[in-house]
Design an enzyme around this catalytic site. Structure first.
Site, short mmCIF file in Angstrom:
data_model
loop_
_atom_site.label_atom_id
_atom_site.label_comp_id
_atom_site.label_asym_id
_atom_site.label_seq_id
_atom_site.Cartn_x
_atom_site.Cartn_y
_atom_site.Cartn_z
CE1 TYR A 57 -3.30 -2.74 0.02
CE2 TYR A 57 -3.74 -2.31 2.32
CZ TYR A 57 -4.00 -3.02 1.16
OH TYR A 57 -4.97 -4.00 1.15
N1 LIG Z 1 -6.90 -7.91 0.49
C1 LIG Z 1 -7.13 -7.17 -0.57
O1 LIG Z 1 -6.89 -7.56 -1.71
C2 LIG Z 1 -7.71 -5.80 -0.38
C3 LIG Z 1 -8.13 -5.07 -1.50
C4 LIG Z 1 -8.67 -3.81 -1.28
C5 LIG Z 1 -8.77 -3.30 0.01
N2 LIG Z 1 -8.33 -4.03 1.07
C6 LIG Z 1 -8.42 -3.49 2.45
O2 LIG Z 1 -9.75 -3.08 2.68
C7 LIG Z 1 -9.77 -1.72 3.10
C8 LIG Z 1 -11.06 -1.08 2.66
O3 LIG Z 1 -11.17 -1.17 1.25
P1 LIG Z 1 -11.76 0.03 0.41
O4 LIG Z 1 -11.03 1.28 0.73
O5 LIG Z 1 -11.81 -0.42 -1.00
O6 LIG Z 1 -13.22 0.09 1.06
P2 LIG Z 1 -14.58 0.72 0.52
O7 LIG Z 1 -15.39 0.99 1.73
O8 LIG Z 1 -15.19 -0.13 -0.53
O9 LIG Z 1 -14.16 2.09 -0.16
C9 LIG Z 1 -13.67 3.14 0.61
C10 LIG Z 1 -13.76 4.43 -0.20
O10 LIG Z 1 -15.12 4.77 -0.42
C11 LIG Z 1 -15.30 6.17 -0.21
N3 LIG Z 1 -16.13 6.30 1.01
C12 LIG Z 1 -15.97 5.65 2.19
N4 LIG Z 1 -16.94 5.96 3.05
C13 LIG Z 1 -17.75 6.84 2.43
C14 LIG Z 1 -18.92 7.51 2.83
N5 LIG Z 1 -19.45 7.33 4.04
N6 LIG Z 1 -19.51 8.34 1.93
C15 LIG Z 1 -18.97 8.52 0.70
N7 LIG Z 1 -17.86 7.90 0.26
C16 LIG Z 1 -17.24 7.07 1.12
C17 LIG Z 1 -13.91 6.75 -0.07
O11 LIG Z 1 -13.40 6.97 -1.39
P3 LIG Z 1 -13.14 8.42 -2.06
O12 LIG Z 1 -11.80 8.85 -1.66
O13 LIG Z 1 -13.25 8.12 -3.49
O14 LIG Z 1 -14.20 9.36 -1.54
C18 LIG Z 1 -13.14 5.60 0.53
O15 LIG Z 1 -11.75 5.68 0.34
C19 LIG Z 1 -8.49 -1.14 2.51
O16 LIG Z 1 -8.05 0.03 3.19
C20 LIG Z 1 -7.53 -2.27 2.70
O17 LIG Z 1 -7.06 -2.29 4.05
C21 LIG Z 1 -7.82 -5.28 0.89
#
Ligand SMILES: NC(=O)c1ccc[n+]([C@@H]2O[C@H](COP(=O)([O-])OP(=O)(O)OC[C@H]3O[C@@H](n4cnc5c(N)ncnc54)[C@H](OP(=O)(O)O)[C@@H]3O)[C@@H](O)[C@H]2O)c1
Length: 367
Positions: A57
């Protein structure tokens, strides 16, 4: 904040974990250090204890920032730190990535150094490399647990057969078992229900969900457009990346977003809260990784456990997001199963049955 044990372990983790893939703006869609610190402090103040990062990351900055924040807040004993290996640290060197013993032992030292700690609470294989035998991975992870550098181990983004083989090997050879499978799961991505939910139940592990908002799609901030979708945020920034995890602007997903919007209105909750609530209450789920780039997003998401989705609204969400069923799962639907049972109903045993008759140590598991 509620806590669950992670799989079949004694490790207590908050049901909402904080994803730190957005710590650092190196990839063009994260949060700078000051904003990341606000997210960290807010989550900790809300009672959260479970943080997820990876050596991949933001080019190592996520691990560096997380380690720094933990040191500055003197919270190492309180927090549960998860990080991951698999991705290459050196172009052209095939052994500086992947899941072989040489890379795992290299990667763990780098993560410990960037996190500024002498142990990792949960160490996860990030993605299947298609070559390393499951036995090599599980023996290497077990060595790390015995050395004290790692407390618990898990797998992310692997085929179900590989996870089942790894867990069975671990059980048979008395190695540290897999405490969790970190997998993508949301109203926009339900494929894991075919294999991994049952795997978690039958092989004594748990599911740790990533991307519960489908990278922000389920917050409702993107709308269909001639180019597929429009709106400001990660999904627009990475539209041409070719990464399948960001390929969310589909007809099916727009239908999910429309139904979710109505359900959220009926509940008087944000769409993000309802989407997180839906996934956190799915079978086998121990924790859901919420991600944010802005403080108001995290504050919103932290309210996702404060309410229940009533059955009729739950059914609407289940129906619109139901994944297409393919062979062999078509054979496990009620119609064909009726040909096996002769039409008699064979239901699930009630919860009281499991709690009363389970006999440990006699090989008489009843689940
Ligand atoms: N193992 C794996 O392969 C893998 C892959 C992906 C992620 N992960 C882990 O999972 C975690 C979460 O994944 P993700 O960031 O993809 O989760 P997600 O909840 O699907 O997306 C988060 C994004 O959605 C937007 N957001 C979040 N809350 C919001 C709200 N209340 N209202 C409006 N927009 C909102 C923001 O993006 P904007 O900046 O665009 O506003 C935020 O960065 C990562 O940090 C990582 O630790 C693991």
């Amino acid at each position: 904040m509620d806590y669950y044990t992670l799989g079949n372990t004694g490790l207590k983790v908050s049901r909402l974990a904080l994803g730190t893939m957005t710590f650092g703006d190196d990839w063009g869609w994260g949060a700078d250090e000051a904003s990341a610190r606000q997210l960290f402090d807010t989550y900790l103040a809300a009672g959260g204890n479970f943080f997820d990062t990876a050596d991949l990351y933001t080019n190592g900055n996520s691990e560096r920032m997380l380690g720094q924040f933990v040191r500055e807040t003197k919270s190492r004993d309180r927090v549960v730190l998860a990080t991951k290996f698999s991705y290459s640290a050196e172009p052209g060197n095939p052994n500086a990535g992947g899941n072989g013993r040489k890379n795992i032992l290299r990667a763990v030292e780098g993560s410990l150094q960037r996190l500024g700690t002498d142990y990792i609470d949960l160490y996860l294989l990030h993605t299947w490399d298609q070559v390393t035998p499951a036995a090599e991975v599980m023996h290497t992870l077990d060595t790390l647990v015995r050395s004290g550098k790692v407390r618990y181990v898990g797998l992310s983004d692997v085929p179900a057969w590989y996870a089942a083989q790894a867990q069975t090997l671990a059980q048979e050879r008395h190695l540290e078992p897999i405490s969790t499978l970190q997998l993508e799961y949301s109203l926009a991505e339900r494929s894991i229900e075919f294999e991994y939910t049952a795997l978690a139940k039958h092989l004594g592990t748990s599911i740790m969900v990533w991307s519960p908002l489908a990278s922000g799609l389920l917050s409702g901030k993107y709308k269909p457009s001639q180019n597929g979708g429009a709106g400001s945020g990660r999904l627009s920034t990475v539209a041409d990346s070719g990464n399948p995890a960001f390929d969310k602007f589909t007809e099916k997903n727009w239908a999910v977003v429309a139904e979710l919007e109505q359900v959220a209105q009926a509940l008087g909750r944000s769409m993000a809260q309802v989407a997180v609530n839906w996934v956190v209450n799915r079978p086998g789920v121990a924790a859901v990784l919420v991600g944010a780039t802005k403080l108001h997003q995290l504050e919103d998401n932290l309210g996702a456990l404060e309410f229940e989705i009533p059955p009729e609204l739950q059914q609407r969400l289940d129906r619109v997001s139901r994944p297409a069923i393919h062979f062999p799962y078509t054979f496990f639907e009620p119609g064909l199963q009726g040909m096996i049972t002769g039409g008699a109903t064979v239901g699930d045993k009630p919860a009281s049955y499991h709690s009363q008759v389970r006999v440990e140590g006699e090989g008489a598991g009843v689940e």
